[in-house]
Design an enzyme around this catalytic site. Structure first.
Site, PDB file in Angstrom:
ATOM      1  N   GLY A  39     -17.123 -18.059   1.852  1.00 34.67           N
ATOM      2  CA  GLY A  39     -17.871 -16.808   1.701  1.00 34.67           C
ATOM      3  C   GLY A  39     -17.242 -15.813   0.745  1.00 34.67           C
ATOM      4  O   GLY A  39     -17.577 -14.628   0.777  1.00 34.67           O
ATOM      5  N   LYS A  40     -16.357 -16.290  -0.123  1.00 28.30           N
ATOM      6  CA  LYS A  40     -15.638 -15.398  -1.052  1.00 28.30           C
ATOM      7  C   LYS A  40     -16.579 -14.598  -1.951  1.00 28.30           C
ATOM      8  O   LYS A  40     -16.484 -13.378  -2.043  1.00 28.30           O
ATOM      9  CB  LYS A  40     -14.675 -16.208  -1.938  1.00 28.30           C
ATOM     10  N   SER A 108      -8.514 -20.552  -5.854  1.00 25.80           N
ATOM     11  CA  SER A 108      -7.093 -20.354  -6.187  1.00 25.80           C
ATOM     12  C   SER A 108      -6.192 -20.967  -5.110  1.00 25.80           C
ATOM     13  O   SER A 108      -5.542 -20.237  -4.357  1.00 25.80           O
ATOM     14  CB  SER A 108      -6.777 -18.870  -6.400  1.00 25.80           C
TER      15      SER A 108
END
Length: 202
Positions: A39-40, A108
């Site tokens: 959900g970034k 990342s």
């Protein structure tokens, strides 16, 4: 390298602090990290909308969007992932210097790469937001169908399946999107920014 000897950065008279005063708030990198499907991007854009309503100058750098332009020449090997984050870090640093609250949404997966970006800016200008969500939940969501392809071997080096994700050890903010609503996550982040005086200029 010999070529670097002719590169002399030009220092302008207008500084980052001047831009922050003009805008009425500080600038920093809100670095959203987590598994695919955690959900970034949804959260980063929701936080941006809230900040925008509050009169904060913002910009979102999103993983897929960056890979269609700036980083379209990169794949997903460990080396390419590293270069992807290096470039994003340098761009985010420029945005911070411009006085903009910069939100980045990238898996990342490696701590070392996230630490590198942190090292590019001053202390307090890198806010790591760990968007925590169990792999099984992310896989159930599988909005883009990527986990299914990874399980079939169609996609290689997929984080969480055949490539590792190194959880943040000391993130500034942790949100658990499988337990907390989007509104609750946004509120937690906005409150952090308010409490630490990011939303006001010096």
């Amino acid at each position: 390298m010999e070529e670097n000897k002719i590169i002399i950065p030009h220092e302008g008279r207008i500084k980052k602090e001047d831009r922050q005063r003009q805008k009425g708030h500080k600038s920093a990198i809100l670095w959203f990290t987590g598994l695919s499907g955690s959900g970034k991007s949804t959260l980063a854009h929701a936080v941006e909308e809230k900040l925008f309503e509050m009169g904060v100058h913002t910009y979102v750098l999103d993983g897929d969007n960056i890979r269609t332009g700036l980083n379209k020449d990169l794949g997903f090997s460990a080396e390419d992932r590293k270069e992807n984050i290096r470039r994003i870090g340098e761009v985010a640093k420029l945005f911070v210097d411009a006085g903009i609250m910069t939100l980045t949404a990238f898996i990342s997966p490696y701590r070392q790469d996230r630490q590198f970006v942190r090292s590019l800016v001053k202390e307090g200008e890198f806010i790591e937001v760990y968007v925590k969500c169990p792999l099984e939940v992310c896989e159930r969501r599988d909005v883009k169908g990527l986990y299914k392809k990874a399980r079939k071997g169609i996609i290689k080096n997929f984080t969480g399946i055949d490539d590792p994700y190194e959880e943040p050890e000391n993130p500034e903010i942790v949100v658990e999107t499988h337990k907390e609503s989007l509104e609750e996550c946004v509120t937690k982040i906005i409150n952090y920014l308010k409490e630490n005086k990011y939303l006001e200029a010096e």
